[in-house]
Motif scaffolding. Sequence first.
Motif, PDB file in Angstrom:
ATOM      1  N   GLN A   1       1.081  -1.153   0.072  1.00 45.34           N
ATOM      2  CA  GLN A   1       0.010   0.030  -0.105  1.00 45.34           C
ATOM      3  C   GLN A   1       0.859   1.276   0.055  1.00 45.34           C
ATOM      4  O   GLN A   1       1.584   1.467   1.019  1.00 45.34           O
ATOM      5  CB  GLN A   1      -1.156  -0.119   1.239  1.00 45.34           C
ATOM      6  N   TRP A   2       1.051   1.634  -1.070  1.00 47.49           N
ATOM      7  CA  TRP A   2       2.013   2.781  -1.421  1.00 47.49           C
ATOM      8  C   TRP A   2       1.897   4.068  -0.802  1.00 47.49           C
ATOM      9  O   TRP A   2       0.500   4.589  -0.638  1.00 47.49           O
ATOM     10  CB  TRP A   2       2.276   2.947  -2.800  1.00 47.49           C
ATOM     11  N   THR A   3       2.652   4.901  -0.217  1.00 50.84           N
ATOM     12  CA  THR A   3       2.547   6.356  -0.090  1.00 50.84           C
ATOM     13  C   THR A   3       3.556   7.370  -0.808  1.00 50.84           C
ATOM     14  O   THR A   3       4.373   6.445  -1.211  1.00 50.84           O
ATOM     15  CB  THR A   3       2.741   6.690   1.388  1.00 50.84           C
ATOM     16  N   SER A   4       3.296   8.288  -1.046  1.00 52.32           N
ATOM     17  CA  SER A   4       4.226   9.148  -1.835  1.00 52.32           C
ATOM     18  C   SER A   4       4.094  10.550  -1.369  1.00 52.32           C
ATOM     19  O   SER A   4       3.324  10.867  -0.755  1.00 52.32           O
ATOM     20  CB  SER A   4       3.675   9.217  -3.205  1.00 52.32           C
ATOM     21  N   THR A   5       4.990  11.454  -1.702  1.00 52.95           N
ATOM     22  CA  THR A   5       5.224  12.592  -1.564  1.00 52.95           C
ATOM     23  C   THR A   5       6.097  13.389  -2.273  1.00 52.95           C
ATOM     24  O   THR A   5       6.734  12.557  -3.086  1.00 52.95           O
ATOM     25  CB  THR A   5       5.724  12.747   0.037  1.00 52.95           C
ATOM     26  N   SER A   6       6.271  14.724  -2.065  1.00 51.88           N
ATOM     27  CA  SER A   6       7.121  15.338  -3.314  1.00 51.88           C
ATOM     28  C   SER A   6       7.822  16.383  -2.133  1.00 51.88           C
ATOM     29  O   SER A   6       7.438  17.208  -1.523  1.00 51.88           O
ATOM     30  CB  SER A   6       6.376  16.066  -4.136  1.00 51.88           C
TER      31      SER A   6
ATOM     32  N   ASN B   1       7.004   5.248  -1.260  1.00 51.34           N
ATOM     33  CA  ASN B   1       7.235   4.278  -0.161  1.00 51.34           C
ATOM     34  C   ASN B   1       6.086   3.044  -0.561  1.00 51.34           C
ATOM     35  O   ASN B   1       5.051   3.342  -0.353  1.00 51.34           O
ATOM     36  CB  ASN B   1       7.269   4.554   1.126  1.00 51.34           C
ATOM     37  N   ALA B   2       6.701   1.847  -0.551  1.00 56.16           N
ATOM     38  CA  ALA B   2       5.803   0.641  -0.695  1.00 56.16           C
ATOM     39  C   ALA B   2       5.325   0.186   0.738  1.00 56.16           C
ATOM     40  O   ALA B   2       4.255  -0.504   0.659  1.00 56.16           O
ATOM     41  CB  ALA B   2       6.392  -0.317  -1.504  1.00 56.16           C
ATOM     42  N   GLY B   3       5.731   0.588   1.762  1.00 56.88           N
ATOM     43  CA  GLY B   3       5.384   0.035   2.945  1.00 56.88           C
ATOM     44  C   GLY B   3       5.368  -1.331   3.225  1.00 56.88           C
ATOM     45  O   GLY B   3       4.775  -2.035   4.035  1.00 56.88           O
ATOM     46  N   ASP B   4       6.413  -2.040   2.444  1.00 59.34           N
ATOM     47  CA  ASP B   4       6.453  -3.501   2.429  1.00 59.34           C
ATOM     48  C   ASP B   4       7.874  -4.099   2.969  1.00 59.34           C
ATOM     49  O   ASP B   4       8.024  -5.115   2.760  1.00 59.34           O
ATOM     50  CB  ASP B   4       6.138  -4.046   1.163  1.00 59.34           C
ATOM     51  N   GLY B   5       8.588  -3.250   3.846  1.00 58.81           N
ATOM     52  CA  GLY B   5       9.817  -3.625   4.402  1.00 58.81           C
ATOM     53  C   GLY B   5      10.976  -3.125   3.478  1.00 58.81           C
ATOM     54  O   GLY B   5      11.864  -3.496   4.037  1.00 58.81           O
ATOM     55  N   LYS B   6      10.701  -2.597   2.541  1.00 62.51           N
ATOM     56  CA  LYS B   6      12.034  -2.344   1.615  1.00 62.51           C
ATOM     57  C   LYS B   6      12.189  -0.815   1.715  1.00 62.51           C
ATOM     58  O   LYS B   6      11.170   0.061   2.385  1.00 62.51           O
ATOM     59  CB  LYS B   6      11.511  -2.397   0.083  1.00 62.51           C
TER      60      LYS B   6
END
Length: 186
Positions: A7-12, A20-25
């Motif tokens: 479940q991605w989050t993004s920003t500028s 950010n994939a929010g999956d441990g990476k």
Amino acid sequence: FPSHDNQWTSTSLSGIPIFNAGDGKAPMSWDLNPLNKFVDLNAWPANTSCRSIRAYKNYLIALNVTKSSTNYPFMVKWSHPADPGSVPVSWDHTDPTKDAGEYDIAEGSDPIVDGLQLRDSFMIYKQSSIWRMDYTGGPFVFRFSKVLGSSGALNRNCIVEVDGVHVVLTNQDVIVHDVKSSCPLS
């Protein structure tokens, strides 16, 4: 607490896309060159991930952090401020020459879900509460204070700014709030 892989989050940050994939990476950035791919965020700590990453002023804010497979669900981690047009050069909270830091919002048992800037503050949404993060400068860099203790965000990406207020999808309702108060839309 809903949990969905990828479940991605993004920003500028100063025009630089951060994902950010929010999956441990590690979170990733892109230099806007169409010939280049996304790369792991420069200076991001090894063996560290976060559920959400957002920009606030010249800082990147990581929320609900995992370090070496140990989750810190109440942790807010911030970078050293980035120079305009670049990504942060440090996330090292132990370096006294940098403004990077960490803070645990440990009041209550509800984990941090997401966050988003609102006016001159950064709002942190836990599962059942909302917190305000304000830039103070000096040795502590930020001040944290509770805004609301009865509602939080349902999941990542459930907050949007509309005309200077946040509209938030919660576990039980939709609320509208500014930096000081809130009210349900129902």
